[in-house]
Scaffold this active site. Structure first.
Site, PDB file in Angstrom:
ATOM      1  N   ASN A 148      -8.928   0.761   9.009  1.00  0.00           N
ATOM      2  CA  ASN A 148      -8.102   0.094   7.990  1.00  0.00           C
ATOM      3  C   ASN A 148      -8.578  -1.319   7.651  1.00  0.00           C
ATOM      4  O   ASN A 148      -8.838  -1.617   6.480  1.00  0.00           O
ATOM      5  CB  ASN A 148      -6.640   0.085   8.421  1.00  0.00           C
TER       6      ASN A 148
ATOM      7  N   ASN B 258       1.924  -1.294   1.424  1.00  0.00           N
ATOM      8  CA  ASN B 258       2.470  -1.332   2.781  1.00  0.00           C
ATOM      9  C   ASN B 258       1.725  -0.416   3.743  1.00  0.00           C
ATOM     10  O   ASN B 258       2.099  -0.273   4.905  1.00  0.00           O
ATOM     11  CB  ASN B 258       3.948  -0.947   2.766  1.00  0.00           C
TER      12      ASN B 258
ATOM     13  N   ARG C 246      12.458   2.306  -2.681  1.00  0.00           N
ATOM     14  CA  ARG C 246      13.022   3.008  -1.511  1.00  0.00           C
ATOM     15  C   ARG C 246      14.205   2.208  -0.995  1.00  0.00           C
ATOM     16  O   ARG C 246      14.375   1.035  -1.352  1.00  0.00           O
ATOM     17  CB  ARG C 246      11.965   3.118  -0.417  1.00  0.00           C
TER      18      ARG C 246
ATOM     19  N   TYR D  24     -11.776  17.619   4.974  1.00  0.00           N
ATOM     20  CA  TYR D  24     -12.466  16.319   5.006  1.00  0.00           C
ATOM     21  C   TYR D  24     -13.970  16.551   4.972  1.00  0.00           C
ATOM     22  O   TYR D  24     -14.479  17.469   5.633  1.00  0.00           O
ATOM     23  CB  TYR D  24     -12.069  15.563   6.279  1.00  0.00           C
TER      24      TYR D  24
END
Length: 383
Positions: free
Chosen positions: A169, A195, A220, A84
């Protein structure tokens, strides 16, 4: 970043420290902090250790904080692995044999006590979140300065989980929808990994702003249930990667209305398909690479549709937009209080004085799987 003055300084300033500390609830004014630490980059199960150290009373502009909840994000795992861009400072101030750092970039704290030079508006009992990355949030107590924190003036109507997860988020989704393509109510945006935590946030923020969303997910078992779940929180259309490649499907969804913004978290073929879906002057914004595969943008999309490609990283944005970030956080928290914004699916790991390394490692190992579907969160319990 651990802020700890030398112990000898406290010997000489003991009386001053006692006066400076407006409130501190632990024995003798010291807190016993337990933390995860690492001294080298590598796989989390190989480099992480459980460590304990004492947090002294605050002085001058130091603020002592107690962690309430600390999420486990993919970026935290990448940081441990050394891949990162943001890397923490390794230090001996934690009392470890080798220079080490505490992982974790997102978290909710409660103010415990303040030094004499701390702004009087900052008081014990208040909640705050980290203002930026690299603080080290996978621990129970720490010392901070005002610049490290964004205060939450009113915690009424908020759960610790909701407050702890607001700055990555939801904030990423908020900025991408607001800062690219100049979207207006009624406009379409499309996204893959719909999702995911950012995907679910984008659906809900888009709905609040009057935007229409096309949400792409991997096929899925139980996909119809997942589709309905995403529609319930505001997704206009939810389709699979295969369905997104069908031009007739896309034409049916949009009715010929151009799609102006695409949010890419996957890369590879999925990202290339997003570029094909975009209309003239569309913007493709990449904020993740879950497939770890590069992607190509068709020359026709660049030449004939004038597609614009961008990258977005919330950590870099936050450093340059401190005041704007505080207002954005307030907006999102207000939506949560009003019941307009739902939590992402999560799993809690309780962290108490007796919790061992093996227990703390379980959600971290689950977090290594990008498609785990649930955010891991450390929830600290009172001693």
């Amino acid at each position: 970043m651990q802020i700890s003055p030398p112990v000898l300084r406290y010997v000489g300033l003991a009386k001053h420290v006692l006066r400076a500390s407006r409130h501190y609830s632990t024995r003798f004014g010291y807190a016993h902090s337990r933390c995860l630490v690492f001294s080298n980059f590598g796989q989390p199960e190989k480099v992480l250790k459980l460590h304990s150290y004492s947090v002294p009373p605050p002085y001058d502009d130091i603020i002592n904080v107690k962690f309430i909840a600390s999420p486990i994000n993919p970026a935290d795992i990448n940081q441990l692995e050394g891949v990162y861009p943001e890397k923490p400072e390794f230090t001996l101030e934690l009392g470890t044999g080798d220079k080490s750092a505490v992982p974790g970039n997102e978290g909710l704290v409660e103010i415990v006590s303040c030094g004499s030079k701390v702004n009087p508006s900052i008081r014990p009992g208040q909640w705050a979140i980290m203002s930026g990355p690299n603080f080290g949030t996978w621990r129970t107590y720490a010392q901070a300065r005002e610049a490290n924190l964004i205060l939450i003036p009113d915690k009424e109507g908020l759960s610790p989980i909701q407050a702890a997860t607001v700055s990555v988020n939801p904030s990423t989704a908020y900025r991408m929808l607001k800062d690219f393509a100049g979207l207006e109510p009624g406009d379409y945006f499309v996204q893959n990994a719909a999702n995911s935590g950012v995907g679910r946030s984008a659906i809900q923020i888009g709905r609040l702003w009057g935007l229409k969303s096309i949400n792409i997910i991997r096929d899925r078992p139980g996909i119809e249930k997942l589709k309905e779940e995403l529609r319930t929180i505001g997704g206009t259309e939810v389709i699979t990667e295969a369905e997104a490649k069908d031009r007739r499907t896309m034409a049916r969804i949009t009715g010929g209305q151009p799609v102006r913004l695409a949010l890419n978290c996957v890369g590879g073929e999925s990202a290339t398909n997003l570029a094909r879906i975009l209309g003239y002057n569309g913007h493709l914004v990449t904020y993740g690479a879950m497939s770890k595969l590069p992607f190509s943008v068709p020359a026709s999309a660049l030449i004939f549709k004038n597609i614009h490609c961008h990258g977005f990283w919330i950590s870099a944005w936050s450093k340059e937009n401190e005041a704007t970030k505080s207002q954005m956080i307030r907006d999102i928290l207000d939506w949560i209080r009003d019941g307009k914004f739902q939590d992402v699916p999560y799993e809690v790991t309780k962290w108490s004085e007796d919790t061992g390394l093996e227990t703390l490692m379980e959600p971290i190992k689950r977090g290594i799987s990008e498609y785990s579907g649930r955010k891991g969160i450390f929830l600290m319990e009172d001693d």
